[in-house]
Design an enzyme around this catalytic site. Structure first.
Site, PDB file in Angstrom:
ATOM      1  N   CYS A  30     -41.284  55.940-109.996  1.00 23.04           N
ATOM      2  CA  CYS A  30     -42.470  56.209-110.788  1.00 23.04           C
ATOM      3  C   CYS A  30     -42.416  57.635-111.324  1.00 23.04           C
ATOM      4  CB  CYS A  30     -43.777  56.035-110.024  1.00 23.04           C
ATOM      5  SG  CYS A  30     -44.060  54.380-109.438  1.00 23.04           S
ATOM      6  N   ARG A  42     -37.033  57.062-113.747  1.00 18.56           N
ATOM      7  CA  ARG A  42     -37.608  56.964-112.403  1.00 18.56           C
ATOM      8  C   ARG A  42     -38.353  55.641-112.178  1.00 18.56           C
ATOM      9  NH1 ARG A  42     -38.095  62.077-109.823  1.00 18.56           N
ATOM     10  NH2 ARG A  42     -39.509  61.060-108.395  1.00 18.56           N
ATOM     11  N   TRP A  55     -42.714  51.883-111.289  1.00 16.01           N
ATOM     12  CA  TRP A  55     -41.761  51.018-110.588  1.00 16.01           C
ATOM     13  C   TRP A  55     -42.614  50.284-109.554  1.00 16.01           C
ATOM     14  CZ3 TRP A  55     -40.096  50.275-105.539  1.00 16.01           C
ATOM     15  CH2 TRP A  55     -38.900  49.548-105.393  1.00 16.01           C
ATOM     16  N   ASN A  93     -47.936  57.833-107.337  1.00 10.45           N
ATOM     17  CA  ASN A  93     -46.584  57.472-106.930  1.00 10.45           C
ATOM     18  C   ASN A  93     -46.589  57.438-105.406  1.00 10.45           C
ATOM     19  OD1 ASN A  93     -43.854  57.170-106.646  1.00 10.45           O
ATOM     20  ND2 ASN A  93     -43.309  59.231-107.332  1.00 10.45           N
ATOM     21  N   GLY A  94     -46.155  56.337-104.808  1.00 12.61           N
ATOM     22  CA  GLY A  94     -46.170  56.235-103.345  1.00 12.61           C
ATOM     23  C   GLY A  94     -46.822  54.932-102.924  1.00 12.61           C
ATOM     24  N   GLU A 144     -18.512  51.437-102.403  1.00  8.85           N
ATOM     25  CA  GLU A 144     -19.109  52.076-103.576  1.00  8.85           C
ATOM     26  C   GLU A 144     -18.778  51.288-104.849  1.00  8.85           C
ATOM     27  OE1 GLU A 144     -21.340  54.104-104.052  1.00  8.85           O
ATOM     28  OE2 GLU A 144     -21.045  55.004-106.009  1.00  8.85           O
ATOM     29  N   LYS A 148     -21.609  49.687-107.283  1.00  9.31           N
ATOM     30  CA  LYS A 148     -21.715  49.981-108.719  1.00  9.31           C
ATOM     31  C   LYS A 148     -21.796  48.703-109.521  1.00  9.31           C
ATOM     32  CE  LYS A 148     -22.729  53.088-108.361  1.00  9.31           C
ATOM     33  NZ  LYS A 148     -22.988  54.197-107.507  1.00  9.31           N
ATOM     34  N   GLU A 187     -25.177  46.843-108.948  1.00  6.28           N
ATOM     35  CA  GLU A 187     -26.344  47.550-109.486  1.00  6.28           C
ATOM     36  C   GLU A 187     -26.529  47.336-110.979  1.00  6.28           C
ATOM     37  OE1 GLU A 187     -25.437  51.664-108.151  1.00  6.28           O
ATOM     38  OE2 GLU A 187     -27.590  51.742-107.767  1.00  6.28           O
ATOM     39  N   HIS A 216     -11.277  37.913 -91.282  1.00  6.75           N
ATOM     40  CA  HIS A 216     -12.273  37.522 -90.279  1.00  6.75           C
ATOM     41  C   HIS A 216     -13.521  36.892 -90.898  1.00  6.75           C
ATOM     42  CE1 HIS A 216      -9.809  39.461 -87.264  1.00  6.75           C
ATOM     43  NE2 HIS A 216      -9.670  40.462 -88.120  1.00  6.75           N
ATOM     44  N   LYS A 265     -34.346  55.581-110.090  1.00  5.30           N
ATOM     45  CA  LYS A 265     -33.391  56.609-109.694  1.00  5.30           C
ATOM     46  C   LYS A 265     -33.674  57.193-108.304  1.00  5.30           C
ATOM     47  CE  LYS A 265     -29.927  59.379-110.386  1.00  5.30           C
ATOM     48  NZ  LYS A 265     -28.609  58.784-110.109  1.00  5.30           N
TER      49      LYS A 265
HETATM   50  C1  AGP Z   1     -26.643  54.666-106.337  1.00  2.81           C
HETATM   51  O1  AGP Z   1     -25.982  54.189-107.440  1.00  2.81           O
HETATM   52  C2  AGP Z   1     -27.996  54.230-106.143  1.00  2.81           C
HETATM   53  N1  AGP Z   1     -28.781  54.143-107.273  1.00  2.81           N
HETATM   54  C3  AGP Z   1     -28.675  54.548-104.829  1.00  2.81           C
HETATM   55  O2  AGP Z   1     -27.973  53.838-103.873  1.00  2.81           O
HETATM   56  C4  AGP Z   1     -28.798  56.027-104.397  1.00  2.81           C
HETATM   57  O3  AGP Z   1     -27.538  56.555-104.125  1.00  2.81           O
HETATM   58  C5  AGP Z   1     -29.701  56.117-103.160  1.00  2.81           C
HETATM   59  O4  AGP Z   1     -30.970  55.649-103.504  1.00  2.81           O
HETATM   60  C6  AGP Z   1     -29.798  57.514-102.600  1.00  2.81           C
HETATM   61  O5  AGP Z   1     -30.292  58.417-103.525  1.00  2.81           O
HETATM   62  P1  AGP Z   1     -30.257  59.962-103.250  1.00  2.81           P
HETATM   63  O6  AGP Z   1     -28.813  60.371-103.229  1.00  2.81           O
HETATM   64  O7  AGP Z   1     -30.995  60.577-104.402  1.00  2.81           O
HETATM   65  O8  AGP Z   1     -30.906  60.218-101.946  1.00  2.81           O
END
Ligand code: AGP
Length: 615
Positions: free
Chosen positions: A2, A27, A74, A100-101, A489, A493, A496, A512, A610
């Site tokens: 947000c 955000r 969000w 926000n929260g 990772e 990616k 996401e 396994h 984000k």
């Molecule tokens: C990564 O591509 C993500 N969008 C997400 O996993 C992110 O890394 C995670 O939310 C942690 O964020 P931060 O590094 O700002 O704490």
């Protein structure tokens, strides 16, 4: 998570607020809204969809005002609808609030307020709070309370459980905005006879160079030329104004199509900036004064615990390999969200590190607080100067990677890993790592930016590969040792930004269980850059081939995969310590191009935001 913006001054508020929302849209972007105040008249517009939808709405209903608040959402409580978008207005129409929260006890508050005659028009938790503010304001009718608006907000917040960053306006108190925070970031931009509010410094770009960071438990009364801050417990707080370092906050897209693409290409520079001034050639070690710990204190450390979320958690896993290998200190890695709620026994000589790009992730912040509460020295690796995590940690290292806007983290990850390598080198050289071994690592670290640039030249080839693989809906990513987190990772990616189901595994684990997934419809990406275990990885590749699984090898030993892999992304041979950084770049590109091929919105993937500032 947000975006909040607010403005009070002498200029037209709406365009400034919309401009701020556009900067903060990364955000959260499922709906947005604005509340403007002129004298005792309030105008509120909220719309499902991107900020551009709201901007059109405002254009069609112009309302001149020099005070206002706005929000890009969000969703947490309540679906994505116009009614659930912020600002929320108290049922008497007197107060408008952006939030926000999460208000955890909103049902209790709501039921209480229903009994007091308040009504509700959304399914959000936030609407309970704005009505509670109205309730506390009206409770004081007839009383000559100074700062009645501020007091009403403060009193309401005393009854709230959960987290909030809020900005509130009232047609009963036109000359001010009240802002408060607990667990969700909120900043006040100080301009000339005007003040701005934002949940991120980026919201002030081009408008203010000075900032006041609100701390948890603080409430501010903001007028065009003043900001008074008190605590929820009603103690006066001295305002500390800090200058914004815009060099670190630049978020221009330039000639790139997406922030993710831009940030992938920024990696050579980000890596350079992460190591600048942090290497001593003379001693073949790192120079990490930000840790705020003497060599003696660091030598006392028996164990290190790393906590983070998402991509940053993957960086922690790489740190485990690097620190255990080069510094010989046992490392444990915890999801921040798990650490906070479980009773992990920690030895007294444990050092805790948290890693967070944004410095605002609530799970990571709470893990930091929990470990500090238990008396552990807690250090942070973060990319956001002035963030809550950077302010609350006992020390740490800034990444200096520059603003990361793309929701899928790229340059932040590789810069976190190189910083962890610096830590491994530094702590290793305090222990058993020899001068010549240290020298090799120093040379490797210094070579990273240039090698990263070279690997980026593979982009056209990777783009072609992506075209071939974009039709698949399931992927496996396999890697071993420090390339196992790279496999995680790579899978993250891909899922996401292209919504492809992808799983990362240690290559040998495949037998396994995950091997059951291998078939012509499920491609595998295998990382194979470790000579010691190359034959094992080749065997894993053969096992995939035998089951007709399409295979991409990301390897510095291409010959070993000839006739086995369908596609080979050839990497240069580099020092072991930097392999996880170099191996990550091609899969970032692969994920990016696959998402483009599938027509996905790379910078605004569905359901994501984000900085995750709710639990
Ligand atoms: C990564 O591509 C993500 N969008 C997400 O996993 C992110 O890394 C995670 O939310 C942690 O964020 P931060 O590094 O700002 O704490």
């Amino acid at each position: 998570m947000c975006g909040i913006t607010g403005y009070i001054g002498s200029r037209e508020a709406a365009p400034i607020l919309i401009e701020g929302l556009r900067k903060l849209e990364y955000r959260g972007y499922d709906s947005s809204g604005i509340a403007l105040l002129r004298g005792n008249t309030m105008s509120v517009h909220k719309k499902k969809g991107r900020v551009s939808v709201l901007a059109d709405e405002i254009q069609n209903h112009p309302f001149h005002a020099t005070t206002g608040i706005s929000h890009t959402r969000w969703a947490t409580h309540g679906g994505v609808t116009d009614a659930n978008a912020h600002p929320h207005v108290s049922s008497d129409g007197d107060f408008a609030m952006v939030h926000n929260g999460i208000i955890e006890n909103y049902e209790y508050i709501r039921n209480f307020l229903l009994g007091q005659g308040y009504t509700f028009s959304s399914q959000t938790d936030s609407e309970a709070l704005v009505n509670l503010i109205s309730y506390h304001y009206n409770k004081r009718t007839g009383e000559n309370t100074p700062n009645r608006f501020l007091e009403a907000v403060r009193k309401a917040l005393l009854h709230v459980e959960g987290t909030y960053g809020i900005a509130v306006i009232s047609r009963l108190a036109p000359g001010e905005i009240i802002a408060a925070r607990k667990g969700s970031p909120l900043l006040i931009g100080v301009g000339k006879n005007e003040m701005l509010i934002s949940s991120d410094v980026l919201g002030f770009a081009g408008r203010a160079n000075n900032v006041i960071y609100l701390d948890d438990g603080q409430v501010a009364s903001i007028t065009p030329d003043n900001c008074d801050i008190i605590t929820i417990g009603n103690k006066q707080i001295e305002c500390e104004i800090k200058e914004i370092d815009w060099a670190l906050e630049n978020a221009d897209l330039g000639n790139y199509s997406h922030y993710m693409e831009k940030e992938i290409y920024e990696q050579p520079k980000a890596l350079e900036d992460a190591i600048r001034g942090r290497i001593s050639d003379d001693n073949s070690t790192a120079v990490l004064s930000g840790l705020n710990m003497s060599p003696n204190e660091l030598r006392q450390i028996d164990r290190i615990l790393f906590c983070a979320c998402g991509t940053a958690w993957h960086a922690c896993l790489v740190a485990e390999y690097l620190i255990e290998k080069y510094a010989r200190i046992p490392v444990e890695v915890e999801y921040a969200s798990e650490f906070r709620y479980r009773s992990a026994p920690l030895d007294k000589n444990t050092l805790v590190f948290v890693i967070s790009q944004s410095g605002e992730t609530i799970d990571t912040l709470e893990a930091l607080r929990e470990s500090k509460r238990k008396g552990f020295r807690t250090l942070a690796i973060t990319n956001s100067v002035g963030s809550t995590i950077s302010r609350e940690s006992d020390g740490g290292l800034y990444q200096y990677a520059g603003k990361e806007v793309g929701v899928a983290s790229t340059k932040a990850f590789t810069s976190q890993v190189i910083i962890c390598l610096l830590i491994a080198l530094y702590m290793g050289r305090m222990r058993d790592l020899s001068f010549p071994d240290g020298k090799e690592i120093v040379a490797a670290i210094k070579s990273v930016p240039q090698i990263a640039s070279k690997v980026l030249e593979l982009a056209p080839m990777i783009k072609e590969t992506a075209k071939k693989y974009s039709k698949y809906d399931d992927f496996l990513f396999l890697g071993r040792l420090s390339e196992f987190p790279v496999a995680l990772e790579g899978a993250l990616k891909l899922k996401e930004i292209s919504y492809i189901h992808a799983e990362g595994y240690p290559a040998a684990e495949m037998k396994h269980g995950p091997i059951a997934l291998v078939c012509p419809e499920c491609p595998t990406v295998i990382f194979a850059n470790s000579e010691d275990i190359l034959p094992k990885l080749v065997s894993n590749a053969q096992e995939i081939k035998a089951r007709k699984g399409p295979l991409i090898a990301v390897t510095d030993s291409p010959k070993a995969f000839e006739g086995i892999a369908d596609d080979i992304i050839e990497l240069p041979k580099v020092h072991d310590s930097i392999k996880p950084i170099i191996a990550t770049i091609p899969v970032q590109l692969l994920a990016y191009y696959v998402a483009i091929e599938r027509g996905c919105d790379v910078d605004k993937p569905r359901n994501l935001a984000k900085a995750v500032t709710v639990e």
